[in-house]
Design an enzyme around this catalytic site. Structure first.
Site, PDB file in Angstrom:
ATOM      1  N   ARG A 160     -19.657   5.497  -2.986  1.00  0.00           N
ATOM      2  CA  ARG A 160     -19.737   5.448  -1.518  1.00  0.00           C
ATOM      3  C   ARG A 160     -21.117   5.947  -1.107  1.00  0.00           C
ATOM      4  O   ARG A 160     -21.535   7.019  -1.545  1.00  0.00           O
ATOM      5  CB  ARG A 160     -18.675   6.325  -0.860  1.00  0.00           C
ATOM      6  N   HIS A 180     -16.182   5.581 -11.019  1.00  0.00           N
ATOM      7  CA  HIS A 180     -16.096   6.677 -10.064  1.00  0.00           C
ATOM      8  C   HIS A 180     -17.081   7.794 -10.396  1.00  0.00           C
ATOM      9  O   HIS A 180     -17.233   8.755  -9.641  1.00  0.00           O
ATOM     10  CB  HIS A 180     -14.656   7.205 -10.044  1.00  0.00           C
TER      11      HIS A 180
END
Length: 691
Positions: A383, A443
């Site tokens: 993100r 991740h």
């Protein structure tokens, strides 16, 4: 097997993950009642709760409904079937929603009004405000609204997920002689939900009206010659999980673009409607979406409550928000002309956001982009936000001729569209962009810089527990490690080789990585601590993560507790472990910190290990340990270990923003004993680390 030893795999020793997550949402809701917080911050917590609940319905309740619909019900480790979980959660959600609007109407709106901040209902409009509202509606609202009369040529429209809509009952006939008696009016998302009333029309203070109030006041104007006998707002929440089988598509990016559109029109999971809406209109809406009264939420206020979050940005009332602060920068990294790599080469540097600035990470990338001796930059992005200085620096490096390789995780939930755009931006700049490994979300948070120094190549790394998102770094607590350690940087190099290339996993010396070595090493470290306790040594485990749900790790912690290990778990959200069970988890304490900042750092401490402290991108969940690419990195410096240990101790001593988990899964807010000073870990860190 010892006949007296309990079966640690029994459902009695586990809490349902979804119910535990609901408990976290309730702790967020409680912050709206915390009178120690400034008023607008309490209002913001109410909006955050609303946003969390939206996602809870879109993902968790929607997933349970899918299991039931497709007859794929399985009993989870806690012994509950999806139908039982759904029934329990539905009851809790209804009670929580009722409490949310009660807090809004009976606590926060009156408190805001006492500060001369008013959300004016129609009954309180003066003639001057009413005239302004009519003019605003005619010129700003009416031109962009498209009412839809319901008849065979205009069937019930396909409404977007979480959009504000109105159902209108009508009398009379239109220009074509139609008298269906009902219409739907979608509120365009381009229209603000909260409109400031001009100051000159009000006595004083800050005054606003809701778009829904404007609609109610002037709904007749949309149906010329007819009479609106009722106008009621409603909102539908849909299943927003993407149905993307990465193993069956040739181009993940292209497939994802197609799925993003479908997210807006997934199956309905919740209907929110004005509590004054007549029963026949409610029944009509439920039938349209194939919902039952279990999925009906009649609310006393705006159905799109989260859109009121903009109120905080529309006000300039510094006395009603948290005091601002300036994140600090370590002395070794200060100075506009200072080369950050020079400092990192001398010693490892640890940053703790948001108390310490994220700017050095951005500056590091900018310096690397301009440094003639930097040959390549490799980075993972999960993100970053739609407008990212990190991405701009990577694009600058690529245009400068550096070898820039970026692993972008396109499937970061609700950030997919932003990540697709960032990928295109980087590719156009000349960077090599990959999307990780099919079937495994990337991740991990890692940056690798390769630089030529004295005819040799040296690697520098940044590893973090959070995302490369400058905005989140002001709101989330996360650790960042900058290091030039040869073993550490060589391991990061090998992980990038795995992500972008193919081949067997290479042996990694210092890091633990998922899905290969992280889980087994966590289990090993827990067992080693248990063995130390059996030998009569002092034994202590501290784990600080966002969630603890992985069954094998939980049973391993139970066994360590039974061996005499003191275990402190700082779990922000879901926790499926039951603390305080006689003979099993008496030595385990679980607490959740909920405060000004979102606790997001992941830290693992083992008293008898060498090194003792690890930080990670991973939570203790099945998906993180087995189905994602994660990095768990050691803190090698004794000085930095001591610093993190001190931070953890602050969290364990917090007595005003920490919640103690009970054996039944409920939580109690910790309060200082009589004559004991109040201690907030976050406030202590703010005082200690910020400028």
């Amino acid at each position: 097997m010892d006949a007296n030893k309990p079966d640690l795999n029994s459902a009695n020793f586990f809490i349902n993950r979804h119910i535990s997550m609901m408990q976290f949402n309730l702790r967020i809701l409680e912050q709206a009642l915390n009178e120690e917080y400034p008023l607008l911050e309490r209002f913001l917590f109410l909006m955050i709760f609303n946003s969390n609940m939206d996602e809870f319905f879109e993902i968790r309740l929607a997933g349970l409904k899918r299991q039931i619909s497709f007859s794929r019900e399985t009993v989870s480790i806690d012994g509950m079937r999806p139908k039982d979980v759904l029934d329990t959660l539905s009851e809790q959600c209804k009670l929580a929603t009722e409490k949310q609007y009660q807090i809004l109407n009976e606590v926060l709106l009156p408190a805001l009004q006492s500060q001369k901040i008013r959300v004016l209902n129609r009954q309180s409009w003066s003639p001057e405000i009413a005239n302004w509202a009519e003019d605003y509606f005619r010129h700003q609202v009416m031109p962009v609204i498209s009412p839809i009369g319901l008849d065979p040529a205009h069937p019930f429209p396909r409404l977007v997920n979480k959009s504000l809509n109105f159902i209108v009952s009508l009398e009379g006939k239109d220009a074509f002689g139609r008298d269906s008696g009902m219409a739907i009016v979608p509120a365009p998302r381009s229209l603000p939900r909260l409109v400031r009333v001009p100051d000159e029309l009000c006595d004083d203070g800050d005054n606003f009206v809701l778009l829904s109030s404007l609609m109610h006041a002037h709904i007749d104007d949309l149906f010329n010659g007819m009479t609106a006998t009722g106008c009621y707002q409603f909102r539908i929440t849909r299943d927003a999980d993407l149905d993307l089988n990465a193993a069956e598509v040739e181009d993940i990016a292209r497939a994802l673009r197609g799925e993003l559109h479908s997210r807006r029109f997934g199956s309905a999971v919740r209907l929110e409607v004005d509590k004054h809406c007549p029963e026949e209109l409610i029944s009509f809406l439920l039938d349209q979406y194939n919902l039952t009264e279990n999925e009906l939420y009649q609310v006393d206020g705006p159905v799109n409550l989260g859109r009121m979050m903009q109120l905080r940005q529309m006000l300039n009332r510094s006395e009603l928000v948290f005091p601002s602060f300036i994140p600090s920068i370590p002395k070794s990294l200060r100075g506009s002309d200072h080369n950050i790599l020079d400092s990192v080469r001398k010693e490892d540097i640890l940053l703790y956001h948001p108390f310490q600035s994220f700017t050095p990470i951005i500056d590091l990338l900018r310096q690397a982009a301009k440094d003639a001796d930097v040959l390549s930059i490799k980075m993972t992005l999960y993100r970053t936000g739609s407008s990212s200085e990190v991405v701009d620096a990577l694009a600058e490096a690529a245009r400068a001729g550096k070898e820039v390789t970026v692993v972008i995780e396109l499937r970061a939930r609700f950030d997919e569209e932003d990540n697709l755009q960032l990928a295109t931006h980087l590719q156009e700049a000349g960077a090599v962009v990959t999307y990780g490994v099919v079937g495994y979300k990337t991740h991990a948070k890692a940056l690798l810089i390769v630089r030529r120094e004295n005819q040799q190549l040296r690697r520098y790394v940044h590893l973090g527990t959070g995302n490369y998102h400058a905005g989140n770094a002001r709101l989330y607590t996360d650790y960042s490690l900058l290091s030039a350690d040869p073993d550490l940087s060589n391991d990061v190099h090998k992980i990038f080789q795995q992500l972008t290339g193919m081949g067997k996993a290479e042996r990694i010396k210092t890091l633990f990585s998922a899905p290969f070595t992280l889980k087994k090493n966590l289990l090993r470290l827990i067992e080693e601590e248990a063995e130390a306790a059996r030998q009569g040594k002092e034994a202590h485990i501290i784990i600080k993560v966002n969630a603890l749900t992985e069954p094998k790790v939980i049973t391993s912690l139970y066994e360590a507790s039974m061996a005499g290990v003191q275990i402190d778990l700082i779990i922000r959200g879901m926790c499926c472990l039951r603390p305080g069970l006689e003979g099993v988890s008496e030595n385990i304490r679980v607490r959740s910190i909920v405060g000004r900042f979102l606790e997001h750092s992941r830290v693992y401490y083992f008293h008898n290990a060498t090194p003792r402290i690890y930080c990670a991108s991973a939570d203790v969940m099945e998906r993180n340990l087995m189905h994602r690419v994660e990095i768990c990195f050691p803190i090698l410096s004794g000085r930095l270990q001591a610093r993190i240990r001190s931070d953890l101790q602050s969290y364990l001593q917090d007595n005003c923003q920490s919640w103690e988990m009970q054996s039944d899964g409920s939580y109690l807010l910790n309060q200082p004993e009589k004559n004991q000073p109040r201690l907030s870990a976050q406030m202590e860190l703010l005082s200690k680390l910020t400028d």
